[in-house]
Structures are given as C-alpha cells and as structure tokens.
Design a protein around this motif. Structure first.
Motif, mmCIF file in Angstrom:
data_model
loop_
_atom_site.group_PDB
_atom_site.id
_atom_site.type_symbol
_atom_site.label_atom_id
_atom_site.label_comp_id
_atom_site.label_asym_id
_atom_site.label_seq_id
_atom_site.Cartn_x
_atom_site.Cartn_y
_atom_site.Cartn_z
ATOM 1 N N ALA A 187 35.864 56.416 30.516
ATOM 2 C CA ALA A 187 35.951 57.427 31.202
ATOM 3 C C ALA A 187 36.079 56.951 32.654
ATOM 4 O O ALA A 187 35.183 56.480 33.041
ATOM 5 C CB ALA A 187 35.033 58.442 31.391
ATOM 6 N N VAL A 188 37.241 57.163 33.547
ATOM 7 C CA VAL A 188 37.372 56.620 34.961
ATOM 8 C C VAL A 188 37.394 58.065 35.753
ATOM 9 O O VAL A 188 38.189 58.842 35.806
ATOM 10 C CB VAL A 188 38.384 56.050 35.097
ATOM 11 N N VAL A 189 36.087 58.331 36.645
ATOM 12 C CA VAL A 189 35.940 59.354 37.371
ATOM 13 C C VAL A 189 36.210 59.251 38.694
ATOM 14 O O VAL A 189 35.683 58.523 39.522
ATOM 15 C CB VAL A 189 34.386 59.926 37.250
ATOM 16 N N GLY A 190 37.418 59.771 39.292
ATOM 17 C CA GLY A 190 37.764 59.320 40.558
ATOM 18 C C GLY A 190 39.009 58.338 40.595
ATOM 19 O O GLY A 190 38.713 57.213 40.135
ATOM 20 N N CYS A 191 40.304 58.922 40.839
ATOM 21 C CA CYS A 191 41.379 58.060 40.721
ATOM 22 C C CYS A 191 42.203 57.692 41.929
ATOM 23 O O CYS A 191 43.285 57.761 42.094
ATOM 24 C CB CYS A 191 42.342 58.606 39.843
ATOM 25 N N GLY A 192 41.187 57.235 42.979
ATOM 26 C CA GLY A 192 41.843 56.726 44.294
ATOM 27 C C GLY A 192 42.269 55.379 44.023
ATOM 28 O O GLY A 192 42.760 54.898 43.057
ATOM 29 N N VAL A 193 42.388 54.565 45.168
ATOM 30 C CA VAL A 193 42.791 53.372 45.166
ATOM 31 C C VAL A 193 41.903 52.383 44.130
ATOM 32 O O VAL A 193 42.393 51.802 43.393
ATOM 33 C CB VAL A 193 42.713 52.555 46.450
ATOM 34 N N ILE A 194 40.765 52.613 44.154
ATOM 35 C CA ILE A 194 39.766 51.761 43.322
ATOM 36 C C ILE A 194 39.801 52.305 41.878
ATOM 37 O O ILE A 194 40.100 51.423 40.758
ATOM 38 C CB ILE A 194 38.398 51.498 43.799
ATOM 39 N N GLY A 195 39.417 53.547 41.626
ATOM 40 C CA GLY A 195 39.746 54.174 40.325
ATOM 41 C C GLY A 195 41.064 53.861 39.558
ATOM 42 O O GLY A 195 40.853 53.661 38.726
ATOM 43 N N ALA A 196 42.166 54.085 40.102
ATOM 44 C CA ALA A 196 43.376 53.861 39.631
ATOM 45 C C ALA A 196 43.519 52.459 39.211
ATOM 46 O O ALA A 196 44.068 52.226 38.108
ATOM 47 C CB ALA A 196 44.499 54.405 40.498
ATOM 48 N N SER A 197 42.984 51.532 40.074
ATOM 49 C CA SER A 197 43.022 50.296 39.726
ATOM 50 C C SER A 197 42.288 49.883 38.567
ATOM 51 O O SER A 197 42.546 48.979 37.582
ATOM 52 C CB SER A 197 42.708 49.217 40.896
ATOM 53 N N TRP A 198 40.881 50.382 38.562
ATOM 54 C CA TRP A 198 40.090 50.214 37.281
ATOM 55 C C TRP A 198 40.748 50.618 36.173
ATOM 56 O O TRP A 198 40.597 49.963 35.048
ATOM 57 C CB TRP A 198 38.787 51.015 37.643
ATOM 58 N N ALA A 199 41.508 51.823 36.392
ATOM 59 C CA ALA A 199 42.134 52.397 34.960
ATOM 60 C C ALA A 199 43.277 51.311 34.351
ATOM 61 O O ALA A 199 43.182 51.166 33.338
ATOM 62 C CB ALA A 199 42.570 53.819 35.414
ATOM 63 N N ALA A 200 43.759 50.720 35.159
ATOM 64 C CA ALA A 200 44.979 49.812 34.872
ATOM 65 C C ALA A 200 44.331 48.550 34.268
ATOM 66 O O ALA A 200 44.608 48.178 33.090
ATOM 67 C CB ALA A 200 45.772 49.235 36.315
#
Length: 316
Positions: free
Chosen positions: A12-25
């Motif tokens: 689960a990725v909570v927060g999809c700003g610059v860092i969160g979106a990159s973590w998701a990728a």
C-alpha cells in the motif's frame, strides 16, 4: 527479483505526490500488487502519468517476473487501500498533525505483522509513531528522489521501534533492489539530506560572496569530486588520497588546514537577494540547454553508471 522472494505480495502506497508515485512505480516494476491512495482530486491521474513516464526507464533497468502497470489499483479511501497490505509506504505531507492522523488510520486498518515505513524527510519517527497502537512497527524508510531510480533508502527507528522491525525493513528493501543503510540515531534530515545541506550552504554562500557563478559551482562538483563521490563516498576517497598511509596520513598532514577551512565556511539565510542570485544563475546555465534533453541524458548516464556499479563488487 520477484515479490515472492520478499514474503510480501501487496504494498500500500499512502500519498501519491512526487515521492509516493515514484515509489509506486518502483514497486510495480519489482512485481508487486500496489494499492495507492491520496485525497487530492486529481491524484489518480497524476499517479498514473508518473508511472507511465517511468516505465520505459524501468524496462531498461529490468522488470521482475510478473511486473505490470496493470497491477496498480487506486483507492480514494485509505482504509480500502491498506486492507490486506503486506507492507505500507507512507508519503503524506511533511506536517506532524497529518503524519499522526495517517499513522493512526493506517495502523487501524492493517494486520499486526505489517510494517509501516514513512518516507518523511524531516520529521522524526518518534514524534508520530505513538499515534499507532503498535508503534514498534513504525519506522523510517526514507528514499532518495526519485525512488524508482536511486537505490538509497535510510532506515531509522524511533524510540518505540523494535529491533525486529528494523531488521525486517532492511531485508525487505535490500530484496527489492534498494541500498538500505541503518541510521542508528534519529536526527533532523537523517544523513544524506544533512550532507547535501552542508554542501548547499557553502554553494549558496560562494555565489553570494561573488567567488564563483552558479554554473561554475555546478561544474566544480559535476566534473570534480562528484565523479569520485558517486563511486566511493567521502571517507574512502579521502583514504585513497593518503597513499599507503591512508586516511590516517591525510588527517595527520591535512587535518590542520582542513580545520581552518571548516572555520572559514560561510553561513547565510535565504534572503530575497540570495534566492534571486540562484534563480538568475540557473536560468543563465539553462539558456544553451534543452531541459527535457538534459533530463533524458541525466537518466541515461545514471542508468549506465548504476549498471557499472552493479558489476563492481569492490565498490561500496
């Protein structure tokens, strides 16, 4: 590396700003199912755009078995996003009240054995982990931007974090292709950001004092110590400078002048004048360059460097 190797299947990725979106990728590329959440109205659109832009680079790095962008699910509701997760990467805004609220809500919606890793760059874990009923599983998993490219992750426990949680986090991040370091004591900015801040302070000071231009300082690092630091870091580079005597010889012979340099380092604050000098300097430096092309070339060279470093088993 597959998700099976980690004992984790869903993140689960909570927060999809610059860092969160990159973590998701990154997690998608490593073969995980990813459930992401963010309350912003356009969060899902921005998240999927980041993943799309990152995917060609991640393909060049090498995707894990089963890796797919289709394994990304966006959930507007936090409780739905974290339900059934095996690992949680929290990336909320850098505000203590927001962190405390997020940690409490995440903690209430996951199994007791699931780690909660925060990407916070400045707030200490000890300041918000007690918002969880199980604070021993809350820790820092701070990446270096962008997480889908840069290997470093700083792992720090708060006052209530268990040693077992630290060990599990270190093993997890290593298994998904990161370079985790265990920071033994909480400090503002952790380690990498404090080192950057020290360099930035002197860089801004030198520009403000008219010693060098923004372009000259960028060149001084990019074509000088930055090349060596990317391979060995500050201590091993200093050791190699000492010949057979190593770092002890350097300290014995260059210690006094180095201490003199330390005492002479500048100190300043971000006045409007300092800000204007930096903005004007960067604008001048970019006049003869295409920013999109520069970013593409930066990523190309970075990927080549990472590939070379992966083959060099004697480099740290």
């Amino acid at each position: 590396m597959s998700a099976i190797d980690t004992g984790v299947d869903r993140i689960a990725v909570v927060g999809c700003g610059v860092i969160g979106a990159s973590w998701a990728a990154h997690y998608l590329a490593r073969g995980f199912d990813v459930a992401a959440t963010d309350p912003a109205p356009d969060a899902e659109k921005r998240l999927r755009e980041v993943v799309e832009r990152a995917w060609p680079v991640l393909e060049r790095i090498g995707l894990a078995d089963g890796a797919s962008k289709e394994r990304l699910r966006f959930e507007p509701d936090l409780a739905s996003a974290v339900k059934g997760a095996d690992f949680v990467q929290e990336n909320g805004p850098e505000r203590l009240n927001v962190k405390r609220d997020l940690i409490a809500r995440i903690d209430a919606g996951i199994r007791d054995d699931v780690l909660i890793a925060s990407s916070t760059s400045g707030i200490l874990i000890s300041e918000f982990q007690d918002a969880a009923l199980r604070p021993e599983r809350v820790l820092l998993g701070h990446p270096f931007n962008p997480p889908h490219l840069i290997p470093l992750v700083e792992v720090v426990g708060g006052k209530l974090t268990s040693p077992e949680a630290i060990d599990r986090a270190m093993r997890f991040y290593a298994a998904v292709g990161k370079k985790p370091i265990h920071i033994r004591r909480e400090m503002k900015g952790h380690v990498a950001n404090r080192l950057q801040a020290a360099l930035w302070r002197e860089a801004f000071y030198l520009v403000d004092q008219g010693v060098a231009t923004v372009a000259d300082i960028d060149a001084a690092i990019a074509h000088g110590p930055g090349l060596r630091w990317a391979l060995l870091g500050p201590f091993l580079n200093l050791h190699l400078s000492g010949g057979e005597g190593g770092i002890a010889h350097v300290i014995d012979h260059l210690g006094p002048p180095m201490e003199d340099w330390w005492r002479d380092l500048g100190d300043l604050t971000f006045t409007e004048a300092v800000k204007a000098e930096a903005v004007e300097g960067v604008d001048d430096e970019l006049k003869c360059r295409s920013l999109p092309a520069m970013i593409r070339q930066r990523d190309d060279v970075l990927l080549a460097l990472l590939a070379l470093k992966a083959k060099a088993d004697q480099l740290p």
